[in-house]
Design a protein around this motif. Structure first.
Motif, PDB file in Angstrom:
ATOM      1  N   VAL A 162       0.807  -1.454  -0.149  1.00  0.00           N
ATOM      2  CA  VAL A 162      -0.157   0.047   0.072  1.00  0.00           C
ATOM      3  C   VAL A 162       1.005   1.043   0.424  1.00  0.00           C
ATOM      4  N   THR A 163       0.332   1.581  -0.809  1.00  0.00           N
ATOM      5  CA  THR A 163       2.001   3.691  -0.929  1.00  0.00           C
ATOM      6  C   THR A 163       0.486   4.593  -1.264  1.00  0.00           C
ATOM      7  N   PRO A 164      -0.515   4.933  -0.243  1.00  0.00           N
ATOM      8  CA  PRO A 164      -1.506   5.674  -0.517  1.00  0.00           C
ATOM      9  C   PRO A 164      -0.540   7.458  -1.005  1.00  0.00           C
ATOM     10  N   GLY A 165      -1.752   8.099  -1.524  1.00  0.00           N
ATOM     11  CA  GLY A 165      -1.712   9.383  -1.643  1.00  0.00           C
ATOM     12  C   GLY A 165      -1.950   9.769  -2.971  1.00  0.00           C
ATOM     13  N   HIS A 166      -1.690   9.346  -4.445  1.00  0.00           N
ATOM     14  CA  HIS A 166      -2.485   9.267  -4.977  1.00  0.00           C
ATOM     15  C   HIS A 166      -4.086   8.807  -5.586  1.00  0.00           C
ATOM     16  N   THR A 167      -4.266   8.266  -4.266  1.00  0.00           N
ATOM     17  CA  THR A 167      -5.321   8.278  -3.879  1.00  0.00           C
ATOM     18  C   THR A 167      -5.297   7.322  -2.717  1.00  0.00           C
ATOM     19  N   SER A 168      -6.199   6.930  -1.577  1.00  0.00           N
ATOM     20  CA  SER A 168      -6.030   6.968  -0.464  1.00  0.00           C
ATOM     21  C   SER A 168      -4.887   5.315  -0.617  1.00  0.00           C
ATOM     22  N   GLY A 169      -6.031   4.414  -1.335  1.00  0.00           N
ATOM     23  CA  GLY A 169      -5.509   3.127  -1.555  1.00  0.00           C
ATOM     24  C   GLY A 169      -4.812   2.250  -2.411  1.00  0.00           C
ATOM     25  N   VAL A 170      -4.106   3.284  -3.201  1.00  0.00           N
ATOM     26  CA  VAL A 170      -3.031   2.527  -4.442  1.00  0.00           C
ATOM     27  C   VAL A 170      -1.760   1.816  -3.756  1.00  0.00           C
ATOM     28  N   MET A 171      -1.531   0.510  -4.602  1.00  0.00           N
ATOM     29  CA  MET A 171      -0.819  -0.473  -4.400  1.00  0.00           C
ATOM     30  C   MET A 171       0.153  -0.118  -5.475  1.00  0.00           C
ATOM     31  N   SER A 172       1.436  -0.271  -5.054  1.00  0.00           N
ATOM     32  CA  SER A 172       2.573  -0.887  -6.060  1.00  0.00           C
ATOM     33  C   SER A 172       3.230  -2.082  -5.827  1.00  0.00           C
ATOM     34  N   HIS A 173       3.480  -2.602  -6.955  1.00  0.00           N
ATOM     35  CA  HIS A 173       4.172  -4.347  -7.429  1.00  0.00           C
ATOM     36  C   HIS A 173       4.611  -4.785  -7.307  1.00  0.00           C
ATOM     37  N   PHE A 174       5.690  -5.956  -6.673  1.00  0.00           N
ATOM     38  CA  PHE A 174       6.360  -6.389  -7.056  1.00  0.00           C
ATOM     39  C   PHE A 174       6.793  -7.625  -6.568  1.00  0.00           C
ATOM     40  N   GLN A 207     -11.936  14.566  -0.935  1.00  0.00           N
ATOM     41  CA  GLN A 207     -10.202  13.777  -0.181  1.00  0.00           C
ATOM     42  C   GLN A 207      -9.415  14.412   1.065  1.00  0.00           C
ATOM     43  N   PRO A 208      -9.229  13.739   2.104  1.00  0.00           N
ATOM     44  CA  PRO A 208      -8.686  14.176   2.949  1.00  0.00           C
ATOM     45  C   PRO A 208      -7.157  15.003   3.046  1.00  0.00           C
ATOM     46  N   LEU A 209      -7.130  15.621   3.647  1.00  0.00           N
ATOM     47  CA  LEU A 209      -5.410  16.809   3.562  1.00  0.00           C
ATOM     48  C   LEU A 209      -4.592  15.806   3.529  1.00  0.00           C
ATOM     49  N   ILE A 210      -5.074  14.908   4.928  1.00  0.00           N
ATOM     50  CA  ILE A 210      -3.250  13.925   4.831  1.00  0.00           C
ATOM     51  C   ILE A 210      -2.377  12.867   3.377  1.00  0.00           C
ATOM     52  N   LEU A 211      -3.250  13.083   2.472  1.00  0.00           N
ATOM     53  CA  LEU A 211      -2.894  12.148   1.793  1.00  0.00           C
ATOM     54  C   LEU A 211      -1.612  13.084   0.839  1.00  0.00           C
ATOM     55  N   ARG A 212      -1.615  14.559   1.739  1.00  0.00           N
ATOM     56  CA  ARG A 212      -0.611  15.047   0.979  1.00  0.00           C
ATOM     57  C   ARG A 212       0.724  14.522   1.767  1.00  0.00           C
ATOM     58  N   GLU A 213       0.562  14.761   3.018  1.00  0.00           N
ATOM     59  CA  GLU A 213       2.106  14.495   4.023  1.00  0.00           C
ATOM     60  C   GLU A 213       1.983  12.495   3.419  1.00  0.00           C
ATOM     61  N   GLU A 214       1.324  11.857   3.282  1.00  0.00           N
ATOM     62  CA  GLU A 214       1.343  10.263   2.363  1.00  0.00           C
ATOM     63  C   GLU A 214       2.009   9.770   1.499  1.00  0.00           C
ATOM     64  N   PHE A 215       2.020  11.112   0.486  1.00  0.00           N
ATOM     65  CA  PHE A 215       2.694  11.019  -0.938  1.00  0.00           C
ATOM     66  C   PHE A 215       3.846  10.804  -0.594  1.00  0.00           C
ATOM     67  N   ILE A 216       4.168  11.749   0.181  1.00  0.00           N
ATOM     68  CA  ILE A 216       6.322  11.300   0.434  1.00  0.00           C
ATOM     69  C   ILE A 216       6.087  10.437   1.055  1.00  0.00           C
ATOM     70  N   ARG A 217       4.952   9.836   2.463  1.00  0.00           N
ATOM     71  CA  ARG A 217       5.866   8.755   3.079  1.00  0.00           C
ATOM     72  C   ARG A 217       5.622   7.933   2.300  1.00  0.00           C
ATOM     73  N   SER A 218       5.352   7.442   1.311  1.00  0.00           N
ATOM     74  CA  SER A 218       4.614   5.954   0.737  1.00  0.00           C
ATOM     75  C   SER A 218       6.398   5.729  -0.382  1.00  0.00           C
ATOM     76  N   ILE A 219       6.808   6.868  -0.715  1.00  0.00           N
ATOM     77  CA  ILE A 219       8.426   7.167  -1.242  1.00  0.00           C
ATOM     78  C   ILE A 219       8.826   6.325  -0.974  1.00  0.00           C
ATOM     79  N   ASP A 220       9.198   6.963   0.624  1.00  0.00           N
ATOM     80  CA  ASP A 220       9.860   6.724   1.551  1.00  0.00           C
ATOM     81  C   ASP A 220       9.910   4.742   1.485  1.00  0.00           C
TER      82      ASP A 220
END
Length: 299
Positions: A162-174, A207-220
């Protein structure tokens, strides 16, 4: 690519939305059993697991004819698709899922958080579906994925993060794939566009403002993933057509680049931070016009 941001306004111009077949291009292999079957706007990837096909993301419904054609050009049939995995709840990644599931009988997957928007669509997604052409549909997923879940079929095991930001429930895959007799790590970051994360757009879309912070956290969160072959859920995110041309020109390992993952995420993080400093007027001036055709050098 000059000053064109691969994360900015890359939606097709009006003529291409009215005539979506203009975006169709032929499919090609990325690795032994991994293929690109998307178009100039939307990435779709096909994995031959030995026990059936996994399709990662569909285009909008208007892109379905091109997708079906590309699957056929590779020698497969729609009914060979067993799983359809959707990265996130935006129309340009799920718009053709319902139709494709009807034709193939495939099992569908999306993150549990974004699955809520499939079951109870918010107004902004209804609006997006209408703006992105006719016949787009929501779908009810067969499987709702959680952080760390694995999707298994044949010789393929896809780990979902789960890598939220772009949407609340974005999934990255490996997962791992073979190319040139070796096993390589494949990764795809689930959602990188950031224009929807302006305060104005988040308010407009409920959409919640928290997505702005989650975008960075997901990259990390996924920074330390080992990725040898980076995919993009839009073709301009990883320059997939340019890499294919390099292969055609004799550079057989053009898709294998262990450094690209960090270049991509680092560039995304910096561009996003710069974006957050812009005023609404500056955002409109910089990103108001689509750059898709300019990126491809199409007059």
């Amino acid at each position: 690519m000059g000053s064109i941001s691969r994360f900015g306004n890359m939606n097709p111009p009006e003529e291409y939305m009215a005539r979506p077949y203009l975006m169709d291009r032929e499919p090609f292999p990325i690795a032994d059993h991994l293929f690109f079957v998307g178009n100039l706007w939307c990435s779709s990837h096909l994995i031959d697991t030995g026990d059936g096909l996994i399709l990662l993301d569909t285009p909008c419904a208007c892109g379905l004819p091109g997708l079906i054609r590309n699957i056929g050009l590779l020698g497969y049939q729609v009914r060979d698709i067993k799983y359809i995995v959707v990265s996130h709840a935006h129309t340009d990644h799920y718009g053709a899922v319902a139709a494709l599931q009807h034709m193939s009988g495939a099992k569908t997957f999306i993150g549990k958080i974004d699955a809520k928007d499939m079951r109870h669509p918010p107004e902004y997604l209804i609006r997006m579906g209408k703006n992105f052409g006719h016949y787009n549909e929501f779908f009810i997923p067969d499987v709702e994925l959680e952080d760390g879940d694995e999707i298994s079929l044949g010789d393929t095991r896809i780990r979902c993060v789960v890598t939220p930001g772009h949407t609340s429930g974005v999934m990255s895959h490996f997962w791992k794939t073979r190319a040139g007799g070796k096993l390589w790590n494949v990764g795809i970051y689930g959602g990188a566009g950031f224009l929807a994360l302006s305060r104005e757009n988040l308010k407009k879309n409920g959409q919640p403002l928290i997505l702005r912070e989650e975008f960075i956290r997901s990259i990390d969160k996924v920074w330390n993933e080992k990725v040898d072959i980076m995919l993009g859920n839009h073709p301009f995110h990883n320059d997939v057509y340019q890499k294919h041309q390099r292969v055609e020109n004799g550079e057989k390992d053009a898709f294998i680049d262990p450094e690209e993952w960090h270049r991509y995420l680092g560039g995304l993080k910096q561009e996003y931070k710069d974006f957050l400093e812009l005023s609404p007027e500056e955002v409109a001036g910089r990103f108001g016009k689509s750059r898709l055709l300019e990126y491809y050098g199409i007059p």
